[in-house]
Design an enzyme around this catalytic site. Structure first.
Site, mmCIF file in Angstrom:
data_model
loop_
_atom_site.group_PDB
_atom_site.id
_atom_site.type_symbol
_atom_site.label_atom_id
_atom_site.label_comp_id
_atom_site.label_asym_id
_atom_site.label_seq_id
_atom_site.Cartn_x
_atom_site.Cartn_y
_atom_site.Cartn_z
ATOM 1 N N ASP A 111 0.883 -1.158 0.000
ATOM 2 C CA ASP A 111 0.000 0.000 0.000
ATOM 3 C C ASP A 111 0.930 1.221 0.000
ATOM 4 O O ASP A 111 2.077 1.113 0.437
ATOM 5 C CB ASP A 111 -0.873 -0.022 1.258
ATOM 6 N N ASP A 131 -1.277 -0.683 6.230
ATOM 7 C CA ASP A 131 -1.421 -0.130 7.579
ATOM 8 C C ASP A 131 -2.837 0.302 7.928
ATOM 9 O O ASP A 131 -3.144 0.508 9.100
ATOM 10 C CB ASP A 131 -0.498 1.077 7.748
ATOM 11 N N ASP A 176 -6.957 -1.882 4.445
ATOM 12 C CA ASP A 176 -5.981 -2.886 3.992
ATOM 13 C C ASP A 176 -6.245 -4.264 4.589
ATOM 14 O O ASP A 176 -5.659 -5.254 4.148
ATOM 15 C CB ASP A 176 -4.550 -2.455 4.369
#
Length: 628
Positions: free
Chosen positions: A328, A521, A525
């Site tokens: 990410d 995080d 996610d």
């Protein structure tokens, strides 16, 4: 050395001294037999008792049973042959217990090392009542309570600093030796040690939900998640031990019968029973049963020291096979903190333009507004701002010191009929107009983490074949970050569901044995972390949902720790495979030598105790990962 280990050491020394004394004693017959039983029972009574309990509980085939049968059989053979040589039986039990003592000490030492390094559980929390500090159990502290942490004490519960400033030792959490400075308004996590000033902290979580509790829970429960290698050893031992017992029985019976009936020769029962007993001692699977779980335990402990929490040995094994790492962007490769990077095309003083923008946005909680206030760096006087109009998807218009200030995107400028200058920089562009005249634009962008580019390079060195970045950001922003960091592939403008879809696509097209890791995080996610072969979460700033869904947690949010975790896992698995090959190889060789009469009880002891000691020493190497 604990009390149990000290007691065993005394037994070993007493039995050894008695055995040495008997070698010089001129005694024969029944008295000699009885005198040799004394050191035998001193050193082996617990083994015999465990073997009897195993038979009673129908769990016969373990190392205690093998050792009891082998030593009692050796004594019986000495009685049958009337040699009076009972030394071998006592020595076998003695050296077996020496090996057990060493194994107990080695395992205990590795556990103590990990416990000391992870000694972050707070014993109490200080609550101030009537000017006096009162120590209470952290479990009793409610959310919103103000606790006091004095210099030298552990922070017991997560919270926000309300008063004071200090430096924190975070090494037990992150593996980093540099202290972290905190002041009023900063978030603080439990498990750190307050080094300098007195801090007052308003708790934001209960103790059971705080960082320290979650870390301890992860480490304590890691051993419950077994790797394929550990499962293999467990299944191997269940099949292997009965098989060698059957083989030893056949070795004791079949050759003498063949000699007696097929060859018309003396059966030599004593020779073949001795070989069978030697075969049993050699066959003990201690080295494998002890060293493999110890290798994983040490590997997980070594990773914990470096601020990498692995939730189980199965995840450590999967991590070692990782070939694709998907990231990410925001909060993982970038800090998730927007900052003002530049002011372009402004005839006004840049500081004045930022001041106007910060005041106009002063009533907004958007991250962009916060970055403008941070860039201004002074306390805002909201009385200077009137007639605020927030136009969704465009920006804001407000009166600042009586002047009309517009701050927003290109749509807002077009809406107001203001001619603006497009910006070619990457980031969020805040166009400014004052009293209907274009005043320039402010460039705001997310800040790349200091070690992000190095982390990508280290992953390549560690053998990662492909790196991918997934983000909801605009294509231009995403491609700029990916180019600066050296990421192989980037997918932008994705919704959370799109990220899962992209990971599914990557999983479908990856090589069969390669594993895919996803690093994230945020709350959004969590589905991707669960779907990947191995999910890695940022622990310090990451959401609870992401940490819960992940298999590996990085306690200091440093992406450089990802390559470290992979190297640790590969070292650990390398040690596991070394021990499997070494232990099984030596066992099979010695079993063959024992079956043909080329190995006696002394070699049997090496094959059992010696191999176990060497395997345990090798396993403990997994604890040392500082320089990987």
């Amino acid at each position: 050395m604990n009390k149990k280990q000290k007691k065993m050491l005394v037994r070993i020394l007493a039995a050894f001294a008695w055995l040495v004394g008997l070698s010089f004693a001129p005694v024969e017959g029944v008295l000699r037999f009885l005198l040799y039983l004394v050191p035998y029972f001193i050193i082996g009574y617990d083994i015999l008792w465990k073997a009897l309990k195993g038979i009673r509980n129908r769990q016969v085939f373990d190392e205690n049973f093998l050792m009891a049968v082998a030593t009692v059989g050796a004594i019986a053979l000495a009685l049958y042959d009337q040699t009076g040589d009972y030394t071998e039986a006592v020595a076998v039990m003695l050296f077996y217990q020496v090996g057990e003592l060493f194994q107990s000490y080695a395992v205990g030492k590795s556990r103590r090392n990990i416990s000391e390094l992870m000694d972050i559980r707070p014993d109490y929390a200080n609550i101030e009542k009537d000017g006096v500090l009162e120590k209470v159990d952290p479990d009793e502290v409610e959310v919103g309570t103000v606790i006091v942490v004095q210099p030298g004490e552990k922070v017991p519960i997560d919270g926000i600093v309300t008063e004071g400033a200090s430096s924190l030792n975070t090494s037990a959490l992150t593996g980093e030796s540099l202290p972290r400075d905190v002041k009023a308004g900063d978030e603080i996590i439990s498990g750190c040690i307050n080094m300098t000033g007195l801090l007052k902290i308003r708790t934001t979580k209960e103790f059971g939900e705080s960082t320290v509790s979650k870390i301890l829970d992860l480490v304590e429960n890691a051993s419950s998640r077994k790797s394929k290698s550990e499962d293999f050893i467990s299944k191997f031992a269940r099949v292997y031990t009965p098989a060698v017992c059957g083989a030893a029985l056949l070795l004791a019976i079949v050759p003498p019968l063949v000699r007696m009936f097929a060859m018309s020769a003396a059966p030599e029962w004593d020779v073949w029973i001795y070989r069978a007993l030697t075969f049993l001692v050699i066959s003990c699977p201690c080295a494998l049963v002890i060293s493999i779980p110890l290798s994983f335990f040490a590997g997980i402990g070594g990773a914990s020291r470096e601020g990498v929490l692995v939730k189980g040995s199965n995840y450590l094994e999967t991590l070692s096979q990782t070939k694709i790492v998907v990231f990410d962007k925001t909060g993982t490769l970038t800090q998730g903190v927007f900052e003002v990077n530049a002011v372009h095309h402004s005839d006004m003083d840049k500081a004045k333009l930022i001041e106007y923008a910060a005041l106009a946005e002063s009533f907004s909680t958007h991250p962009i507004s916060r970055s403008l206030r941070k860039a201004y760096g002074k306390k805002l006087d909201n009385t200077r701002v009137t007639d605020v109009q927030e136009i969704s998807g465009n920006g804001v218009i407000a009166k600042v010191d009586g002047r009309e200030v517009a701050a927003g995107n290109e749509k807002l400028m077009k809406r107001l009929g203001v001619d603006f200058i497009p910006c070619h920089s990457v980031g969020t562009i805040i166009h400014m107009a004052v009293d209907g005249q274009y005043a320039g634009h402010i460039v705001i962008s997310d800040v790349v983490k200091p070690h992000a580019a190095e982390a990508i390079r280290e992953l390549k060195k560690a053998g990662i074949e492909k790196t991918v970045m997934l983000t909801g950001d605009a294509k231009k922003v995403a491609e700029d970050v990916a180019h600066r960091l050296g990421v192989d592939e980037v997918r932008s403008e994705l919704l959370p569901a799109d990220k899962v879809e992209k990971v599914e696509e990557l999983l479908k097209n990856k090589p069969e044995k390669a594993k895919l890791a996803f690093v994230g995080d945020g709350i959004n996610d969590a589905p991707v972390l669960r779907r990947a072969d191995i999910g890695i979460a940022m622990g310090a700033m990451g959401s609870d949902a992401a940490i819960e869904a992940a298999d590996v947690v990085l306690m200091d949010d440093d992406p450089l720790k990802i390559s470290k975790a992979i190297k640790i896992s590969r070292k650990c698995l390398g040690i596991v495979y070394q021990n499997i090959v070494f232990a099984i190889g030596i066992k099979l060789l010695c079993l063959l030598l024992g079956a043909v009469g080329l190995a006696n009880m002394w070699l049997a002891i090496f094959a059992d105790v010696g191999v176990m000691i060497l395997a345990v020493l090798n396993a403990i190497r997994a604890l040392f990962v500082k320089n990987l």
